[in-house]
Design an enzyme around this catalytic site. Sequence first.
Site, PDB file in Angstrom:
ATOM      1  N   HIS A   1       0.858  -1.198   0.000  1.00  0.00           N
ATOM      2  CA  HIS A   1       0.000   0.000   0.000  1.00  0.00           C
ATOM      3  C   HIS A   1       0.887   1.239   0.000  1.00  0.00           C
ATOM      4  O   HIS A   1       1.956   1.252   0.618  1.00  0.00           O
ATOM      5  CB  HIS A   1      -0.892   0.015   1.252  1.00  0.00           C
ATOM      6  CG  HIS A   1      -2.079   0.899   1.104  1.00  0.00           C
ATOM      7  ND1 HIS A   1      -2.023   2.247   1.327  1.00  0.00           N
ATOM      8  CD2 HIS A   1      -3.342   0.641   0.718  1.00  0.00           C
ATOM      9  CE1 HIS A   1      -3.208   2.779   1.113  1.00  0.00           C
ATOM     10  NE2 HIS A   1      -4.028   1.825   0.727  1.00  0.00           N
TER      11      HIS A   1
ATOM     12  N   ASP B   1      -7.905  -5.510  -0.072  1.00  0.00           N
ATOM     13  CA  ASP B   1      -8.324  -6.342  -1.213  1.00  0.00           C
ATOM     14  C   ASP B   1      -7.912  -7.797  -1.069  1.00  0.00           C
ATOM     15  O   ASP B   1      -8.321  -8.629  -1.874  1.00  0.00           O
ATOM     16  CB  ASP B   1      -7.726  -5.762  -2.499  1.00  0.00           C
ATOM     17  CG  ASP B   1      -8.282  -4.378  -2.756  1.00  0.00           C
ATOM     18  OD1 ASP B   1      -7.486  -3.420  -2.830  1.00  0.00           O
ATOM     19  OD2 ASP B   1      -9.511  -4.244  -2.806  1.00  0.00           O
TER      20      ASP B   1
HETATM   21  C1  SDX Z   1      -6.204   0.123  -2.893  1.00  0.00           C
HETATM   22  O1  SDX Z   1      -4.481   4.658  -2.009  1.00  0.00           O
HETATM   23  C2  SDX Z   1      -5.423   4.020  -1.375  1.00  0.00           C
HETATM   24  O2  SDX Z   1      -5.843   4.431  -0.308  1.00  0.00           O
HETATM   25  C3  SDX Z   1      -5.975   2.831  -2.124  1.00  0.00           C
HETATM   26  C4  SDX Z   1      -6.985   1.967  -1.365  1.00  0.00           C
HETATM   27  C5  SDX Z   1      -8.269   2.708  -1.100  1.00  0.00           C
HETATM   28  O3  SDX Z   1      -8.989   2.324  -0.175  1.00  0.00           O
HETATM   29  O4  SDX Z   1      -8.594   3.650  -1.921  1.00  0.00           O
HETATM   30  O5  SDX Z   1      -6.430   1.516  -0.136  1.00  0.00           O
HETATM   31  C6  SDX Z   1      -7.377   0.743  -2.210  1.00  0.00           C
HETATM   32  O6  SDX Z   1      -5.916   0.487  -3.999  1.00  0.00           O
HETATM   33  C7  SDX Z   1      -5.341  -0.870  -2.138  1.00  0.00           C
HETATM   34  C8  SDX Z   1      -4.108  -1.342  -2.970  1.00  0.00           C
HETATM   35  C9  SDX Z   1      -4.611  -2.424  -3.939  1.00  0.00           C
HETATM   36  N1  SDX Z   1      -3.524  -2.800  -4.894  1.00  0.00           N
HETATM   37  C10 SDX Z   1      -2.914  -3.968  -4.820  1.00  0.00           C
HETATM   38  O7  SDX Z   1      -3.081  -4.798  -3.919  1.00  0.00           O
HETATM   39  C11 SDX Z   1      -1.979  -4.239  -5.999  1.00  0.00           C
HETATM   40  C12 SDX Z   1      -0.635  -4.778  -5.472  1.00  0.00           C
HETATM   41  N2  SDX Z   1       0.058  -3.717  -4.737  1.00  0.00           N
HETATM   42  C13 SDX Z   1       1.016  -2.910  -5.486  1.00  0.00           C
HETATM   43  O8  SDX Z   1       0.720  -2.709  -6.830  1.00  0.00           O
HETATM   44  C14 SDX Z   1       1.495  -1.692  -4.696  1.00  0.00           C
HETATM   45  O9  SDX Z   1       1.786  -2.128  -3.437  1.00  0.00           O
HETATM   46  C15 SDX Z   1       0.601  -0.468  -4.615  1.00  0.00           C
HETATM   47  C16 SDX Z   1       0.168   0.001  -5.953  1.00  0.00           C
HETATM   48  C17 SDX Z   1      -0.592  -0.755  -3.776  1.00  0.00           C
HETATM   49  C18 SDX Z   1       1.424   0.636  -3.931  1.00  0.00           C
HETATM   50  O10 SDX Z   1       2.402   0.994  -4.828  1.00  0.00           O
HETATM   51  P1  SDX Z   1       3.495   2.113  -4.433  1.00  0.00           P
HETATM   52  O11 SDX Z   1       3.174   2.818  -3.191  1.00  0.00           O
HETATM   53  O12 SDX Z   1       3.754   2.931  -5.650  1.00  0.00           O
HETATM   54  O13 SDX Z   1       4.705   1.252  -4.046  1.00  0.00           O
HETATM   55  P2  SDX Z   1       5.740   0.716  -5.071  1.00  0.00           P
HETATM   56  O14 SDX Z   1       5.009   0.146  -6.236  1.00  0.00           O
HETATM   57  O15 SDX Z   1       6.748   1.779  -5.312  1.00  0.00           O
HETATM   58  O16 SDX Z   1       6.391  -0.486  -4.260  1.00  0.00           O
HETATM   59  C19 SDX Z   1       7.448  -0.240  -3.365  1.00  0.00           C
HETATM   60  C20 SDX Z   1       8.321  -1.494  -3.515  1.00  0.00           C
HETATM   61  C21 SDX Z   1       8.705  -1.803  -4.956  1.00  0.00           C
HETATM   62  O17 SDX Z   1       9.928  -2.451  -4.934  1.00  0.00           O
HETATM   63  P3  SDX Z   1      11.270  -1.571  -5.226  1.00  0.00           P
HETATM   64  O18 SDX Z   1      11.045  -0.878  -6.580  1.00  0.00           O
HETATM   65  O19 SDX Z   1      11.374  -0.581  -4.093  1.00  0.00           O
HETATM   66  O20 SDX Z   1      12.378  -2.604  -5.254  1.00  0.00           O
HETATM   67  O21 SDX Z   1       7.590  -2.648  -3.044  1.00  0.00           O
HETATM   68  C22 SDX Z   1       7.405  -3.556  -4.137  1.00  0.00           C
HETATM   69  C23 SDX Z   1       7.661  -2.803  -5.419  1.00  0.00           C
HETATM   70  O22 SDX Z   1       8.174  -3.667  -6.425  1.00  0.00           O
HETATM   71  N3  SDX Z   1       6.009  -3.999  -4.072  1.00  0.00           N
HETATM   72  C24 SDX Z   1       5.605  -5.256  -4.252  1.00  0.00           C
HETATM   73  C25 SDX Z   1       4.218  -5.217  -4.065  1.00  0.00           C
HETATM   74  N4  SDX Z   1       3.839  -3.978  -3.791  1.00  0.00           N
HETATM   75  C26 SDX Z   1       4.946  -3.227  -3.803  1.00  0.00           C
HETATM   76  N5  SDX Z   1       6.265  -6.395  -4.559  1.00  0.00           N
HETATM   77  C27 SDX Z   1       5.512  -7.505  -4.676  1.00  0.00           C
HETATM   78  N6  SDX Z   1       4.172  -7.569  -4.504  1.00  0.00           N
HETATM   79  C28 SDX Z   1       3.500  -6.435  -4.198  1.00  0.00           C
HETATM   80  N7  SDX Z   1       2.187  -6.488  -4.019  1.00  0.00           N
END
Ligand code: SDX
Length: 443
Positions: free
Chosen positions: A320, A378
Site C-alpha cells: 500500500h 483487497d
Molecule cells: C487500494 O491509495 C489508497 O488508499 C488505495 C486503497 C483505497 O482504499 O482507496 O487503499 C485501495 O488500492 C489498495 C491497494 C490495492 N492494490 C494492490 O493490492 C496491488 C498490489 N500492490 C502494489 O501494486 C502496490 O503495493 C501499490 C500500488 C498498492 C502501492 O504501490 P506504491 O506505493 O507505488 O509502491 P511501489 O510500487 O513503489 O512499491 C514499493 C516497492 C517496490 O519495490 P522496489 O522498486 O522498491 O524494489 O515494493 C514492491 C515494489 O516492487 N512492491 C511489491 C508489491 N507492492 C509493492 N512487490 C511484490 N508484490 C506487491 N504487491
Amino acid sequence: MSSVEATQTQAADAGDRKSASLIVDNKSVEVPVYEGTIGPEVIDISKLYGTSGYFTYDPGFTSTASCESKITYIDGENGILLYRGYPIDQLAEHGDFLETCHLLLYGELPNASQYEDFKGRVTYHTMLHEQMNRFYTGFRRDAHPMAIMVGVVGALSAFYHDSTDIADPVQRDIASIRMIAKMPTIAAMAYKYSIGQPFIYPRNDLDYSANFLQMCFAVPCEEYKADPVLARAMDRIFVLHADHEQNASTSTVRLAGSSGANPFACISAGIACLWGPAHGGANEAALNMLEEIGTPDRIPEYVDRAKDKDDPFRLMGFGHRVYKNYDPRARIMQKTTHEVLDALGLRNDPTLQVALELEKIALEDEYFVEKKLYPNIDFYSGITLRALGFPTTMFTVLFALARTVGWIAQWREMIEDPQQRIGRPRQLYTGPTEREYVRIGDR
Ligand code: SDX
C-alpha cells in the site's frame, strides 16, 4: 546549474507562524509551514514558482498534499484509519453503512431522528429513471460490469438535470443522496444484465444492504428471504470501503470536480480510475491470483515471482502507498470472511486456506518485511464476496458502490473550500527544444 538546499523548518519570529527556508541559487525563499490536527505538517509551496522560478517534482505524489481535508485520516505507520475521527474498527463493529454515510457527508454521527430522516431520504431515491434501463441493452452481455458502471453513472447527468448545478448547495445535497441511493440499483442491474435475469426493483421495506442483495439475488418467481448474517457482512464491507483520504480515484473525482463538472460525471471518472488493478481492481485480481495458486504447495513459486525484479507479477492484495503496517480494514475483512464462510458452512474453503498460508509466508519473508508490504483490504475481500454469491467481475463494482459516499463527501468538501481552484499541475519538460518544420519531401 542552480543548486537548491532546504534548511531546517524555523519557528518564525512573528508569533507562532512557522516557515521553512529554501536556498535557491544562493537566494533564501521563505515558505509557510502549516500544522494539521494530527499527521505530518505541510510546507506550502503554492507561491514557489512565482518567487523562485522553480517547480517542485513529485511523480505519484508520494510527498505531496493536494488539499486540506477534515474527512478521513490514515496513519500508515501504525495502521490507523479514522472517518471524521472515529476508528474504522468501531464504526464497522457498532455502526452501519448509512450511519457512516451521514458521518462522512455531514461530519457527525446522526442521532435517532436524523438517522431515520437520512435513511428515508436515501430510500426515496433508490429507483432509477425507467428509461435508463435501455442503456444496459446497448452493452454486450459479457461486458465487464465496471464498463457498464462508468457509462450508466455518467448518463445520470442526462436524466437528473435538477441536481447538476454545483453552485447550489441544495442541488449538491440532492445529487449526493441520489448517488448513494442509486448506486446499489445500478450495480445490481449490471449484475442481473450479465446473467440474463430480469432487473429487480428496490424494496423500501429492506435496509440498504439487504435491499442490494435482494436486487442482485431475488428472482420474480419466488419470494426472497434476506439472510441477516450475509446482509450484515455486506453492510460492514461497505463501511470498510467508504472512504480513504486522497487515493487515486478520490483525487480523480476532486480534479474532475475542480473544473466545475457535474457530480455524476465526476463519480463516473472516479469509477474509471478505481477499475485499475493497482487500485480497486486489486480485489478481483487478488482472488484470481489465489485461485491460480490453487494449493498451498504452489505458494513459494508465486512469492519468488513477486520478489523477482524482472517479473512484473506482484502479490495482489499486498502492499500500500500509505500503510506500512497491517491495513486495519484487512484485519476486519479477514474476521468477516471467517464469519461469512462459517455461516455458509464453507469453513474449509481452499482459497481461504491458500490466502492464510500466503499471508503467513509473506509476513515472514524478509523481502516483504523490509519493504513493509502487508495485506491490504483487497486481500480477503474477494473470498468473502465470492462466498456471498458475486462473480469476480462484480468485486470492483461493490468497491465503487461503497466508495461513492467517500467520493461525494470529498467532492463536496472541494467545492465548498474557499481556496478551491481548477487543478492544473505543471511538469519537468525533457522533450525536443524548438525546431523548424521540414516538408515531407525534404525529410
Ligand atoms: C487500494 O491509495 C489508497 O488508499 C488505495 C486503497 C483505497 O482504499 O482507496 O487503499 C485501495 O488500492 C489498495 C491497494 C490495492 N492494490 C494492490 O493490492 C496491488 C498490489 N500492490 C502494489 O501494486 C502496490 O503495493 C501499490 C500500488 C498498492 C502501492 O504501490 P506504491 O506505493 O507505488 O509502491 P511501489 O510500487 O513503489 O512499491 C514499493 C516497492 C517496490 O519495490 P522496489 O522498486 O522498491 O524494489 O515494493 C514492491 C515494489 O516492487 N512492491 C511489491 C508489491 N507492492 C509493492 N512487490 C511484490 N508484490 C506487491 N504487491
